[in-house]
Design a protein around this motif. Sequence first.
Motif, PDB file in Angstrom:
ATOM      1  N   ASN A 140       0.848  -1.192   0.000  1.00  0.00           N
ATOM      2  CA  ASN A 140       0.000   0.000   0.000  1.00  0.00           C
ATOM      3  C   ASN A 140       0.888   1.248   0.000  1.00  0.00           C
ATOM      4  OD1 ASN A 140      -2.324   1.608   0.125  1.00  0.00           O
ATOM      5  ND2 ASN A 140      -2.296   1.637   2.362  1.00  0.00           N
ATOM      6  N   ASN A 141       0.587   2.179  -0.929  1.00  0.00           N
ATOM      7  CA  ASN A 141       1.332   3.440  -1.032  1.00  0.00           C
ATOM      8  C   ASN A 141       2.841   3.223  -1.138  1.00  0.00           C
ATOM      9  OD1 ASN A 141      -1.019   5.010  -0.870  1.00  0.00           O
ATOM     10  ND2 ASN A 141      -0.963   5.018   1.365  1.00  0.00           N
ATOM     11  N   GLY A 142       3.231   2.214  -1.879  1.00  0.00           N
ATOM     12  CA  GLY A 142       4.641   1.981  -2.126  1.00  0.00           C
ATOM     13  C   GLY A 142       5.365   1.234  -1.034  1.00  0.00           C
ATOM     14  N   ALA A 143       4.670   0.864   0.036  1.00  0.00           N
ATOM     15  CA  ALA A 143       5.292   0.118   1.133  1.00  0.00           C
ATOM     16  C   ALA A 143       4.627  -1.244   1.271  1.00  0.00           C
ATOM     17  CB  ALA A 143       5.173   0.900   2.440  1.00  0.00           C
ATOM     18  N   ILE A 144       5.418  -2.229   1.756  1.00  0.00           N
ATOM     19  CA  ILE A 144       4.911  -3.592   1.954  1.00  0.00           C
ATOM     20  C   ILE A 144       4.689  -3.808   3.441  1.00  0.00           C
ATOM     21  CG2 ILE A 144       5.424  -6.044   1.650  1.00  0.00           C
ATOM     22  CD1 ILE A 144       7.307  -5.190  -0.657  1.00  0.00           C
ATOM     23  N   TYR A 145       3.528  -4.351   3.787  1.00  0.00           N
ATOM     24  CA  TYR A 145       3.161  -4.568   5.189  1.00  0.00           C
ATOM     25  C   TYR A 145       2.979  -6.067   5.447  1.00  0.00           C
ATOM     26  CZ  TYR A 145       2.114   0.437   5.120  1.00  0.00           C
ATOM     27  OH  TYR A 145       2.202   1.790   5.001  1.00  0.00           O
ATOM     28  N   ILE A 146       3.649  -6.544   6.490  1.00  0.00           N
ATOM     29  CA  ILE A 146       3.498  -7.938   6.918  1.00  0.00           C
ATOM     30  C   ILE A 146       2.886  -7.924   8.310  1.00  0.00           C
ATOM     31  CG2 ILE A 146       4.674 -10.133   7.397  1.00  0.00           C
ATOM     32  CD1 ILE A 146       6.952  -9.149   5.589  1.00  0.00           C
ATOM     33  N   MET A 147       1.719  -8.498   8.459  1.00  0.00           N
ATOM     34  CA  MET A 147       1.017  -8.549   9.746  1.00  0.00           C
ATOM     35  C   MET A 147       1.232  -9.930  10.366  1.00  0.00           C
ATOM     36  SD  MET A 147      -0.301  -5.512   9.891  1.00  0.00           S
ATOM     37  CE  MET A 147      -1.442  -5.697  11.270  1.00  0.00           C
ATOM     38  N   LEU A 148       1.838  -9.964  11.553  1.00  0.00           N
ATOM     39  CA  LEU A 148       2.089 -11.222  12.278  1.00  0.00           C
ATOM     40  C   LEU A 148       1.387 -11.170  13.625  1.00  0.00           C
ATOM     41  CD1 LEU A 148       5.919 -11.622  11.550  1.00  0.00           C
ATOM     42  CD2 LEU A 148       4.013 -12.694  10.336  1.00  0.00           C
ATOM     43  N   SER A 149       0.580 -12.193  13.897  1.00  0.00           N
ATOM     44  CA  SER A 149      -0.160 -12.242  15.153  1.00  0.00           C
ATOM     45  C   SER A 149       0.807 -12.326  16.336  1.00  0.00           C
ATOM     46  CB  SER A 149      -1.088 -13.456  15.159  1.00  0.00           C
ATOM     47  OG  SER A 149      -1.624 -13.662  16.439  1.00  0.00           O
ATOM     48  N   ASN A 150       0.498 -11.575  17.397  1.00  0.00           N
ATOM     49  CA  ASN A 150       1.341 -11.629  18.595  1.00  0.00           C
ATOM     50  C   ASN A 150       1.319 -13.018  19.236  1.00  0.00           C
ATOM     51  OD1 ASN A 150       2.141  -9.031  18.279  1.00  0.00           O
ATOM     52  ND2 ASN A 150       0.986  -8.186  20.004  1.00  0.00           N
ATOM     53  N   ASN A 151       0.206 -13.730  19.098  1.00  0.00           N
ATOM     54  CA  ASN A 151       0.153 -15.100  19.615  1.00  0.00           C
ATOM     55  C   ASN A 151       1.146 -15.987  18.874  1.00  0.00           C
ATOM     56  OD1 ASN A 151      -1.824 -14.501  21.467  1.00  0.00           O
ATOM     57  ND2 ASN A 151      -3.524 -15.117  20.130  1.00  0.00           N
ATOM     58  N   GLU A 152       1.276 -15.739  17.568  1.00  0.00           N
ATOM     59  CA  GLU A 152       2.212 -16.525  16.771  1.00  0.00           C
ATOM     60  C   GLU A 152       3.653 -16.166  17.100  1.00  0.00           C
ATOM     61  OE1 GLU A 152       3.149 -17.411  12.013  1.00  0.00           O
ATOM     62  OE2 GLU A 152       1.609 -15.963  12.608  1.00  0.00           O
ATOM     63  N   LEU A 153       3.905 -14.870  17.371  1.00  0.00           N
ATOM     64  CA  LEU A 153       5.276 -14.410  17.621  1.00  0.00           C
ATOM     65  C   LEU A 153       5.725 -14.638  19.068  1.00  0.00           C
ATOM     66  CD1 LEU A 153       5.433 -11.007  15.665  1.00  0.00           C
ATOM     67  CD2 LEU A 153       6.764 -13.057  15.183  1.00  0.00           C
ATOM     68  N   PHE A 154       4.821 -14.357  20.030  1.00  0.00           N
ATOM     69  CA  PHE A 154       5.235 -14.321  21.432  1.00  0.00           C
ATOM     70  C   PHE A 154       4.493 -15.323  22.328  1.00  0.00           C
ATOM     71  CE2 PHE A 154       5.436  -9.983  19.624  1.00  0.00           C
ATOM     72  CZ  PHE A 154       6.818  -9.870  19.524  1.00  0.00           C
ATOM     73  N   GLY A 155       3.642 -16.137  21.761  1.00  0.00           N
ATOM     74  CA  GLY A 155       2.923 -17.128  22.553  1.00  0.00           C
ATOM     75  C   GLY A 155       1.593 -16.609  23.053  1.00  0.00           C
ATOM     76  N   ALA A 156       0.958 -17.430  23.910  1.00  0.00           N
ATOM     77  CA  ALA A 156      -0.411 -17.145  24.360  1.00  0.00           C
ATOM     78  C   ALA A 156      -0.488 -16.002  25.352  1.00  0.00           C
ATOM     79  CB  ALA A 156      -1.037 -18.399  24.954  1.00  0.00           C
ATOM     80  N   SER A 157       0.558 -15.764  26.121  1.00  0.00           N
ATOM     81  CA  SER A 157       0.531 -14.708  27.132  1.00  0.00           C
ATOM     82  C   SER A 157       0.503 -13.341  26.470  1.00  0.00           C
ATOM     83  CB  SER A 157       1.745 -14.812  28.056  1.00  0.00           C
ATOM     84  OG  SER A 157       1.777 -13.699  28.936  1.00  0.00           O
ATOM     85  N   ASP A 158      -0.438 -12.501  26.867  1.00  0.00           N
ATOM     86  CA  ASP A 158      -0.552 -11.185  26.237  1.00  0.00           C
ATOM     87  C   ASP A 158       0.531 -10.224  26.719  1.00  0.00           C
ATOM     88  OD1 ASP A 158      -1.376 -10.742  28.788  1.00  0.00           O
ATOM     89  OD2 ASP A 158      -3.328  -9.874  28.274  1.00  0.00           O
ATOM     90  N   LYS A 159       1.307 -10.626  27.718  1.00  0.00           N
ATOM     91  CA  LYS A 159       2.381  -9.759  28.213  1.00  0.00           C
ATOM     92  C   LYS A 159       3.771 -10.272  27.826  1.00  0.00           C
ATOM     93  CE  LYS A 159       0.412  -9.823  32.335  1.00  0.00           C
ATOM     94  NZ  LYS A 159      -0.996 -10.026  31.983  1.00  0.00           N
ATOM     95  N   SER A 160       3.850 -11.293  26.958  1.00  0.00           N
ATOM     96  CA  SER A 160       5.137 -11.849  26.563  1.00  0.00           C
ATOM     97  C   SER A 160       5.779 -10.999  25.477  1.00  0.00           C
ATOM     98  CB  SER A 160       4.958 -13.278  26.046  1.00  0.00           C
ATOM     99  OG  SER A 160       6.179 -13.770  25.524  1.00  0.00           O
ATOM    100  N   HIS A 161       7.109 -10.892  25.537  1.00  0.00           N
ATOM    101  CA  HIS A 161       7.840 -10.172  24.493  1.00  0.00           C
ATOM    102  C   HIS A 161       9.039 -10.985  24.010  1.00  0.00           C
ATOM    103  CE1 HIS A 161      10.919  -9.059  27.489  1.00  0.00           C
ATOM    104  NE2 HIS A 161       9.886  -8.824  28.304  1.00  0.00           N
ATOM    105  N   LYS A 162       9.010 -12.286  24.285  1.00  0.00           N
ATOM    106  CA  LYS A 162      10.056 -13.186  23.820  1.00  0.00           C
ATOM    107  C   LYS A 162       9.551 -13.944  22.590  1.00  0.00           C
ATOM    108  CE  LYS A 162      12.984 -17.050  25.239  1.00  0.00           C
ATOM    109  NZ  LYS A 162      13.316 -18.006  26.320  1.00  0.00           N
ATOM    110  N   VAL A 163      10.348 -13.913  21.508  1.00  0.00           N
ATOM    111  CA  VAL A 163       9.949 -14.564  20.266  1.00  0.00           C
ATOM    112  C   VAL A 163       9.993 -16.082  20.459  1.00  0.00           C
ATOM    113  CG1 VAL A 163      10.532 -14.910  17.839  1.00  0.00           C
ATOM    114  CG2 VAL A 163      10.812 -12.642  18.873  1.00  0.00           C
ATOM    115  N   THR A 164       8.912 -16.769  20.061  1.00  0.00           N
ATOM    116  CA  THR A 164       8.827 -18.217  20.205  1.00  0.00           C
ATOM    117  C   THR A 164       9.606 -18.913  19.095  1.00  0.00           C
ATOM    118  OG1 THR A 164       6.843 -18.377  18.849  1.00  0.00           O
ATOM    119  CG2 THR A 164       6.525 -17.963  21.204  1.00  0.00           C
ATOM    120  N   GLU A 165       9.930 -20.191  19.352  1.00  0.00           N
ATOM    121  CA  GLU A 165      10.626 -20.982  18.343  1.00  0.00           C
ATOM    122  C   GLU A 165       9.760 -21.196  17.113  1.00  0.00           C
ATOM    123  OE1 GLU A 165      13.776 -22.022  18.320  1.00  0.00           O
ATOM    124  OE2 GLU A 165      14.104 -20.927  20.200  1.00  0.00           O
ATOM    125  N   GLN A 166       8.451 -21.278  17.321  1.00  0.00           N
ATOM    126  CA  GLN A 166       7.543 -21.509  16.205  1.00  0.00           C
ATOM    127  C   GLN A 166       7.525 -20.310  15.229  1.00  0.00           C
ATOM    128  OE1 GLN A 166       6.859 -21.954  19.362  1.00  0.00           O
ATOM    129  NE2 GLN A 166       6.415 -24.163  19.576  1.00  0.00           N
TER     130      GLN A 166
END
Length: 273
Positions: A140-166
């Motif tokens: 969009n407008n010359g830029a590429i956007y990749i949306m990654l779910s926080n559950n996928e990146l940091f796990g089920a905890s909504d307060k996690s900020h550590k990237v998961t192995e998955q």
Amino acid sequence: MRTIILFASVLLLTNSFVHAQKKKDLLLQIDQLRQELSTTKGKLADSRKKEKVNEARVKSMEVQVQDLKETNTTLLTNMSSFTELSNKKATNLQTSQEIIKEKDKQLNTINDAITANDSINLTVFSTLKNAIGGDNIKINNGAIYIMLSNNELFGASDKSHKVTEQAKPILEKIATVLNANPSIGIIVEGNSNALKFDGKNIKDNWDLSARQAASVVSILQNTYSVDPKKMEALGKSEYGSQSIETSTRIIIDPKFDNFYSLVKDTMKNNAKN
């Protein structure tokens, strides 16, 4: 004696007659001269009238000649002004044409740069689309956007900020594309919406989203050797994404500063040529 008296009488009569005749002739001459004088005076008066008329005509003609001279001078001045104005218009027209030509060249330069930039983005987009798949990548407008779910990146905890192995395989694919295209950079934009914080380790969603973005950048740098100079981490708290589900957005930066530098350099080169 009588003869003498008679001769004298005849002589006297003869003299009287001759004198009368001379007087008559003289009077006729005088009348003639008077008539000639009168005629001459009339002719002289006519000549003077004609002279005055001619003088008036001459003065009128002199005035007309002067007017014609002034008109001619004015016409010459106007012609000179018109010629100068015409030359200025011709010069201005030529200058305008040169400016338009230069603007066309600049527009073509910008258009070529936009085309080149779009081509790079489309190539990167196509590569990422094939590598990642799904609907979580958009342009969009010359830029590429990749949306990654926080559950996928940091796990089920909504307060996690550590990237998961998955999540690392998808980050590896993104890193591969970034390393293959040194001219592009990314902005990792964290977006979190946790409800409760203990205030000890994490203060709020601003703090959490910034840490999540930093964690993604750290993995890309340390694990997959992405140049840190081409990455930025940005925390948006719960205000960054329009999605109800919290997610991290990776923006393939179109590098507008590089784009403008490219346009500027191209214009300089065109000006030299």
